[in-house]
Write a protein that holds these residues in place. Structure first.
Motif, short mmCIF file in Angstrom:
data_model
loop_
_atom_site.label_atom_id
_atom_site.label_comp_id
_atom_site.label_asym_id
_atom_site.label_seq_id
_atom_site.Cartn_x
_atom_site.Cartn_y
_atom_site.Cartn_z
N LEU A 1 0.82 -1.20 0.00
CA LEU A 1 0.00 0.00 0.00
C LEU A 1 0.86 1.26 0.00
O LEU A 1 0.47 2.29 -0.58
CB LEU A 1 -0.96 -0.03 1.19
N THR A 2 2.03 1.20 0.61
CA THR A 2 2.99 2.30 0.48
C THR A 2 3.34 2.54 -0.98
O THR A 2 3.35 3.68 -1.46
CB THR A 2 4.26 1.99 1.28
N ALA A 3 3.63 1.46 -1.69
CA ALA A 3 3.99 1.58 -3.11
C ALA A 3 2.85 2.17 -3.92
O ALA A 3 3.06 3.04 -4.78
CB ALA A 3 4.39 0.22 -3.66
N VAL B 1 19.35 2.76 -12.63
CA VAL B 1 17.94 3.02 -12.32
C VAL B 1 17.86 4.06 -11.20
O VAL B 1 18.60 3.99 -10.22
CB VAL B 1 17.22 1.71 -11.92
N PRO B 2 16.99 5.07 -11.33
CA PRO B 2 16.87 6.09 -10.27
C PRO B 2 16.43 5.46 -8.94
O PRO B 2 15.54 4.61 -8.91
CB PRO B 2 15.80 7.04 -10.81
N ILE B 3 17.06 5.89 -7.87
CA ILE B 3 16.69 5.46 -6.52
C ILE B 3 16.30 6.70 -5.74
O ILE B 3 17.12 7.61 -5.55
CB ILE B 3 17.86 4.74 -5.82
N LEU B 4 15.06 6.77 -5.30
CA LEU B 4 14.51 7.96 -4.68
C LEU B 4 13.88 7.63 -3.33
O LEU B 4 13.43 6.51 -3.11
CB LEU B 4 13.43 8.59 -5.58
N PRO B 5 13.83 8.60 -2.44
CA PRO B 5 13.12 8.38 -1.17
C PRO B 5 11.62 8.52 -1.34
O PRO B 5 11.13 9.30 -2.17
CB PRO B 5 13.67 9.49 -0.27
N CYS B 6 10.85 7.77 -0.56
CA CYS B 6 9.42 8.03 -0.47
C CYS B 6 9.21 9.44 0.08
O CYS B 6 10.02 9.93 0.87
CB CYS B 6 8.75 7.01 0.45
N VAL B 7 8.12 10.08 -0.32
CA VAL B 7 7.92 11.48 0.06
C VAL B 7 6.63 11.73 0.84
O VAL B 7 6.47 12.80 1.43
CB VAL B 7 7.96 12.40 -1.18
N LEU B 8 5.71 10.79 0.84
CA LEU B 8 4.42 11.03 1.49
C LEU B 8 4.50 10.76 3.00
O LEU B 8 5.10 9.78 3.43
CB LEU B 8 3.34 10.13 0.90
N ASP B 9 3.89 11.64 3.77
CA ASP B 9 3.70 11.34 5.19
C ASP B 9 2.61 10.28 5.33
O ASP B 9 1.60 10.33 4.63
CB ASP B 9 3.27 12.60 5.95
N HIS B 10 2.83 9.32 6.19
CA HIS B 10 1.84 8.27 6.45
C HIS B 10 1.43 7.56 5.15
O HIS B 10 0.23 7.38 4.86
CB HIS B 10 0.60 8.85 7.15
N ASN B 11 2.42 7.16 4.35
CA ASN B 11 2.09 6.61 3.03
C ASN B 11 1.32 5.28 3.10
O ASN B 11 0.51 5.00 2.22
CB ASN B 11 3.32 6.49 2.13
N SER B 12 1.54 4.48 4.14
CA SER B 12 0.75 3.25 4.26
C SER B 12 -0.72 3.58 4.52
O SER B 12 -1.62 2.88 4.02
CB SER B 12 1.28 2.36 5.39
N LEU B 13 -0.97 4.63 5.28
CA LEU B 13 -2.35 5.07 5.50
C LEU B 13 -2.99 5.54 4.20
O LEU B 13 -4.13 5.21 3.90
CB LEU B 13 -2.39 6.21 6.52
#
Length: 413
Positions: A211-213, A379-391
């Protein structure tokens, strides 16, 4: 608000014909606005491949359902030429879904509107017991309190859990980071709690990293990718997910991308899967604290303790060595996944975001060095950016029926 919005009254026959022609475009149109890919009616027209009149009828119907707002007096940017287009916005007072996330230290409940916008949130900490009904009852009760306080209409509920969720049964197959017994019927229990609380709409459940993805793909660091690989830590352990052409790849029974059990150190720590040196025990927050020579404290989660050390004490040689050790182990795992999956983007979450930010060049170099082809290694490697991304991802589960068929989901079919 529990009342339903009345269907839009269609005046003349030509407008009615356009709307019927565009009825099948309501869901795709809503998804385009939901994900920010159609900020104007002109863009919506082009993306849907319909006439301007049909796009206008579709936008008007979504507005009548209380899902979007269409500017009544469009204005063109200064210096631009041509006819200005109506801007499309998500309705500020539209419906919401209840989203919930369970982790080893408790839970978080939230109300999430279209666009991944968190309207209200309520954390709940404490021990997660062996009976899923106890914690799920608490999280649904917290969500019901939020709904009562905000007065918003709820059209569904989604739950993120730190376990593989087997399909089609909806069972938490092996929730090793919780006290739940293997095979707990988490989806059924969650649905029962949602119904008992009088909350409308379907109740759906999924793995937290999946769900994060999904959330990052639609609203965050994964936007624009085609084949997106996500690898992330939770409070404990490591998970992975793959989004292919907008759809989660979960395998034949929901168990794909258990990347936490890739071996990255044959002489490493024993893993609960029966192996040794897996990503799950070599690159999670507890592994970092052990490598840094720190005894985990009970005050905050292992994840927060590890992230705080990297942020505040990176100059300490022990912290730097621990960071480099985990980066090397993570890089080995990512390189193996790149060789197998050939994604066009990788996003990292949890502690892995902190590792990337601490020494991005080291991580990228390890991945490139162990990849079979130079192009794959880039391949680009980036950080996740959303707060509470699983939610937010749990909310995407609940929004999907509305995106598929807004009229049916909102009771206007």
């Amino acid at each position: 608000m529990s009342g339903k919005t009345a269907p839009r009254s269609v005046g003349d026959g030509s407008t009615r014909t356009r709307l019927e022609r565009g009825r099948g475009a309501l869901g795709p149109a809503l998804e385009l606005v939901h994900t920010g890919r159609a900020p104007t009616r002109a863009v919506l027209t082009a993306e849907l491949g319909v006439t301007r009149a049909t796009a206008g009828a579709v936008a008007a119907e979504l507005e009548s359902l209380g899902l979007i707002r269409v500017d009544s007096h469009p204005s063109a940017p200064t210096g631009s030429q041509g006819r200005p287009s109506h801007r499309l916005h998500l309705a500020d007072d539209g419906p919401v879904v209840l989203a919930a996330q369970i982790h080893s230290d408790g839970f978080r409940a939230a109300l999430v509107a279209l666009g991944g916008r968190i309207v209200a949130t309520a954390p709940g900490c404490g021990t997660v017991g062996a009976d899923p009904a106890g914690i799920l009852g608490a999280v649904v009760a917290a969500g019901a309190d939020l709904l009562a306080a905000t007065g918003r209409r709820c059209v569904g509920a989604g739950l993120a859990v730190p376990s593989a969720v087997a399909e089609p049964e909806g069972t938490a197959l092996n929730p090793v980071h919780l006290a739940w017994p293997p095979g707990s019927p988490v989806r059924d229990v969650f649905a029962e709690q949602v119904r008992a609380a009088g909350i409308e709409g379907p109740a759906l459940t999924g793995n937290d990293v999946n769900l994060t993805a999904l959330a990052e793909y639609r609203h965050g660091a994964g936007r624009g990718a085609r084949d997106l690989l996500c690898v992330a830590t939770g409070h404990t352990g490591v998970g992975g997910a793959l989004v292919l052409d907008g759809k989660l790849h979960t395998g034949s029974s929901g168990l794909a991308l258990e990347v936490g059990h890739l071996r990255v150190d044959p002489e490493g720590r024993p893993c609960h899967c029966g192996g040794r040196g897996c990503l799950d025990v070599e690159t999670d927050p507890l592994a970092f604290l052990i490598a840094a020579g720190r005894t985990p404290g009970p005050e905050v989660s292992h994840l927060q303790q590890a992230k705080d050390l990297i942020r505040d004490a990176y100059a300490d040689p022990a912290i730097r060595r621990a960071t480099e050790r985990l980066i090397d182990r993570l890089g080995l795992g990512l390189a193996g996944l790149v060789n197998i999956l050939n994604p066009d983007r990788i996003i990292l979450g949890g502690l892995h975001t902190s590792l990337l930010e601490a020494d991005p060049e080291r991580l990228r170099a390890v991945v490139a060095d162990r990849s079979l082809w130079g192009r794959s290694g880039g391949v680009p490697i980036l950080p996740c950016v959303l707060d509470h991304n699983s939610l937010v991802g749990a909310a995407e589960l609940a929004w999907q029926p509305v995106l598929d068929d807004p009229l049916a989901a909102l009771g206007h079919d």
